[in-house]
Motif scaffolding. Structure first.
Motif, PDB file in Angstrom:
ATOM      1  N   THR A 181       0.831  -1.209   0.000  1.00  0.00           N
ATOM      2  CA  THR A 181       0.000   0.000   0.000  1.00  0.00           C
ATOM      3  C   THR A 181       0.861   1.254   0.000  1.00  0.00           C
ATOM      4  OG1 THR A 181      -1.678  -1.232   1.250  1.00  0.00           O
ATOM      5  CG2 THR A 181      -1.933   1.156   1.145  1.00  0.00           C
ATOM      6  N   TYR A 183       3.702   1.557  -1.331  1.00  0.00           N
ATOM      7  CA  TYR A 183       4.233   1.711  -2.690  1.00  0.00           C
ATOM      8  C   TYR A 183       3.232   2.443  -3.577  1.00  0.00           C
ATOM      9  CZ  TYR A 183       5.640   0.486  -7.441  1.00  0.00           C
ATOM     10  OH  TYR A 183       5.982   0.547  -8.772  1.00  0.00           O
ATOM     11  N   LEU A 184       1.961   2.063  -3.504  1.00  0.00           N
ATOM     12  CA  LEU A 184       0.926   2.735  -4.296  1.00  0.00           C
ATOM     13  C   LEU A 184       0.784   4.202  -3.890  1.00  0.00           C
ATOM     14  CD1 LEU A 184      -1.837  -0.029  -4.377  1.00  0.00           C
ATOM     15  CD2 LEU A 184      -0.450   0.753  -6.311  1.00  0.00           C
ATOM     16  N   LEU A 187       3.293   6.340  -5.431  1.00  0.00           N
ATOM     17  CA  LEU A 187       3.038   6.640  -6.846  1.00  0.00           C
ATOM     18  C   LEU A 187       1.970   7.731  -7.004  1.00  0.00           C
ATOM     19  CD1 LEU A 187       2.984   3.043  -8.410  1.00  0.00           C
ATOM     20  CD2 LEU A 187       4.833   4.719  -8.513  1.00  0.00           C
ATOM     21  N   HIS A 189      -1.192   7.635  -5.514  1.00  0.00           N
ATOM     22  CA  HIS A 189      -2.574   7.158  -5.364  1.00  0.00           C
ATOM     23  C   HIS A 189      -3.107   7.510  -3.974  1.00  0.00           C
ATOM     24  CE1 HIS A 189      -2.603   4.893  -9.126  1.00  0.00           C
ATOM     25  NE2 HIS A 189      -1.342   4.582  -8.845  1.00  0.00           N
ATOM     26  N   ILE A 192      -7.566   4.244  -2.934  1.00  0.00           N
ATOM     27  CA  ILE A 192      -7.132   2.856  -3.109  1.00  0.00           C
ATOM     28  C   ILE A 192      -8.187   1.930  -2.502  1.00  0.00           C
ATOM     29  CG2 ILE A 192      -5.296   1.177  -2.684  1.00  0.00           C
ATOM     30  CD1 ILE A 192      -3.406   3.569  -2.186  1.00  0.00           C
ATOM     31  N   ALA A 253      -6.456   2.848  -7.727  1.00  0.00           N
ATOM     32  CA  ALA A 253      -5.625   1.665  -7.511  1.00  0.00           C
ATOM     33  C   ALA A 253      -6.412   0.626  -6.720  1.00  0.00           C
ATOM     34  CB  ALA A 253      -4.340   2.029  -6.760  1.00  0.00           C
ATOM     35  N   ILE A 255      -5.777  -2.936  -4.472  1.00  0.00           N
ATOM     36  CA  ILE A 255      -4.865  -3.887  -3.851  1.00  0.00           C
ATOM     37  C   ILE A 255      -5.670  -5.136  -3.501  1.00  0.00           C
ATOM     38  CG2 ILE A 255      -5.104  -3.017  -1.491  1.00  0.00           C
ATOM     39  CD1 ILE A 255      -1.967  -3.360  -1.342  1.00  0.00           C
ATOM     40  N   ALA A 281      -4.131   1.015 -11.219  1.00  0.00           N
ATOM     41  CA  ALA A 281      -3.020   0.184 -10.744  1.00  0.00           C
ATOM     42  C   ALA A 281      -3.572  -1.021  -9.983  1.00  0.00           C
ATOM     43  CB  ALA A 281      -2.101   1.000  -9.845  1.00  0.00           C
ATOM     44  N   VAL A 283      -2.329  -4.494  -7.515  1.00  0.00           N
ATOM     45  CA  VAL A 283      -1.292  -5.209  -6.764  1.00  0.00           C
ATOM     46  C   VAL A 283      -1.897  -6.495  -6.201  1.00  0.00           C
ATOM     47  CG1 VAL A 283       0.289  -5.144  -4.784  1.00  0.00           C
ATOM     48  CG2 VAL A 283      -0.085  -3.088  -6.152  1.00  0.00           C
ATOM     49  N   THR A 299       2.424  -6.702 -10.251  1.00  0.00           N
ATOM     50  CA  THR A 299       3.146  -6.323  -9.043  1.00  0.00           C
ATOM     51  C   THR A 299       2.498  -7.045  -7.868  1.00  0.00           C
ATOM     52  OG1 THR A 299       3.758  -4.145  -9.896  1.00  0.00           O
ATOM     53  CG2 THR A 299       3.706  -4.403  -7.497  1.00  0.00           C
ATOM     54  N   CYS A 341       1.386  -1.314 -12.134  1.00  0.00           N
ATOM     55  CA  CYS A 341       1.134  -0.095 -11.363  1.00  0.00           C
ATOM     56  C   CYS A 341       1.586   1.132 -12.154  1.00  0.00           C
ATOM     57  CB  CYS A 341       1.854  -0.137 -10.019  1.00  0.00           C
ATOM     58  SG  CYS A 341       1.255  -1.440  -8.928  1.00  0.00           S
TER      59      CYS A 341
END
Length: 352
Positions: A181, A183-184, A187, A189, A192, A253, A255, A281, A283, A299, A341
């Motif tokens: 999370t 990581y997103l 970027l 985001h 999410i 995004a 996840i 994105a 994940v 990812t 992503c």
């Protein structure tokens, strides 16, 4: 009360444990626990079994019981769902570890059914297995699991049951989802969603909390509608992400509870005219072999099945050798960044 039962059996008719179990209204395994002096049987049940033993004139042959109870080299692997590809990877690795130690693994599939789990375990106990590995079905009771561990070494894989005195080998679920999370968020985001998984299993709860930890730390709100449970199949991921996006199309995004759920998310996005990795994105979690072959490559959070198998086998041996319950173990996780992503500013149409 058990009365008049002794007269049912003539002197030439041997009274068995099964007869005692029927008279006392309990299972055969419960009678065996009482005969062995286990402390995991209620006093009322012990009294009822002993009354049936006296009434029927049952004689416990300890020498014969010792021969029957002599362990085989069989080790039972009770799988919650063999259709789960990550669990299949763990079992393959576990089989290799056990065979190196001279054990013969026996795998049974309970298909997430707590009733089938109980039935299969009772059958396996009759074969004097040297131990159990189990991914408990949803709704497994702590008392039942602890009682099984009192009679046989038992290691839980991936899931734990709150209150059960049983060692658990599992990934660092909370940290893995936290890192993914973060990581997103890095970027760009802010909206999410977390999709997939059943609230009744421990790994779902841990991964969900890791997601919330990262969002909270970044000062980002998590709406109730941003989280959607589902089955852990592809179809579950497809249904879950559609529900989330139908409620709020500002999500940038997603996840996913597992890689398999992410595969379903890919399908749903494409059916909505969206491109995974460009418009939204995605994940996953597990790092299945197919994930690097997806388009775009997924990812995900890597958990090495070999590490779980090795730690689990080591703890089974520790238990057998030391006659003591070993400690739990967390398996390290690693974020594997691929092309699923996108930076928020790189979304198709340049939407922010």
């Amino acid at each position: 009360m058990v009365k008049g039962k002794k007269s049912v059996h003539s002197s030439s008719q041997k009274v068995t444990v099964i007869d005692v179990a029927k008279a006392a209204g309990v299972s055969k395994s419960t009678v065996s626990l009482v005969l062995r002096g286990s402390t995991n049987v209620k006093a009322e049940t012990v009294s009822r079994v002993n009354e049936a033993i006296r009434a029927l004139g049952y004689v416990y042959n300890r020498d014969a019981a010792g021969l029957r109870n002599r362990e085989s080299n069989l080790v039972a692997i009770v799988a919650n769902d063999l259709a789960n590809p990550y669990l299949a990877q763990v079992i393959i690795a576990l089989e290799g570890e056990l065979e190196q130690q001279g054990f013969m693994p026996v795998v049974v599939n309970i298909n997430e059914s707590v009733e089938r789990q109980a039935t299969m375990v009772e059958s396996l106990k009759e074969h004097n297995v040297a131990g159990f590995f189990m991914t408990p079905a949803p709704e497994t009771k702590a008392e039942w699991l602890s009682a099984l561990a009192d009679a046989h070494p038992l290691i839980c894989l991936m899931r734990e049951v709150e209150g059960a005195t049983v060692p658990v080998i599992k990934p660092d679920n909370r940290r893995g989802m936290y890192v993914a999370t973060r990581y997103l968020i890095g970027l760009g985001h802010k909206r999410i969603a977390f999709v997939g998984g059943m609230a009744s299993i421990s790994d779902y709860v841990e991964r969900r909390e890791g997601f919330k930890d990262a969002m909270r730390e970044a000062g980002l709100a998590v709406k109730e509608d941003d989280i959607e449970t589902s089955s852990t199949k592809r179809h579950g991921g497809k249904i879950a992400v559609n529900r989330v996006l139908d409620r709020d199309d500002s999500i940038t995004a997603v996840i996913c509870f597992t890689d398999v759920v992410a595969y379903g998310v890919y399908t749903a996005l494409r059916e909505r005219g969206l491109t995974p990795g460009k418009d939204i994105a995605v994940v996953g979690f597990d790092d299945l072999e197919d994930s690097r072959l997806m388009s775009p490559a997924l990812t995900t959070v890597r958990v090495r099945a070999e590490d779980i198998a090795q730690m689990a086998t080591e703890r089974l041996q520790q238990w057998r050798q030391n006659q003591q319950i070993p400690d739990n173990a967390l398996v390290d996780v690693e974020l594997v960044v691929r092309s699923s992503c996108c930076l928020v500013g790189e979304r198709a149409g340049g939407l922010a």
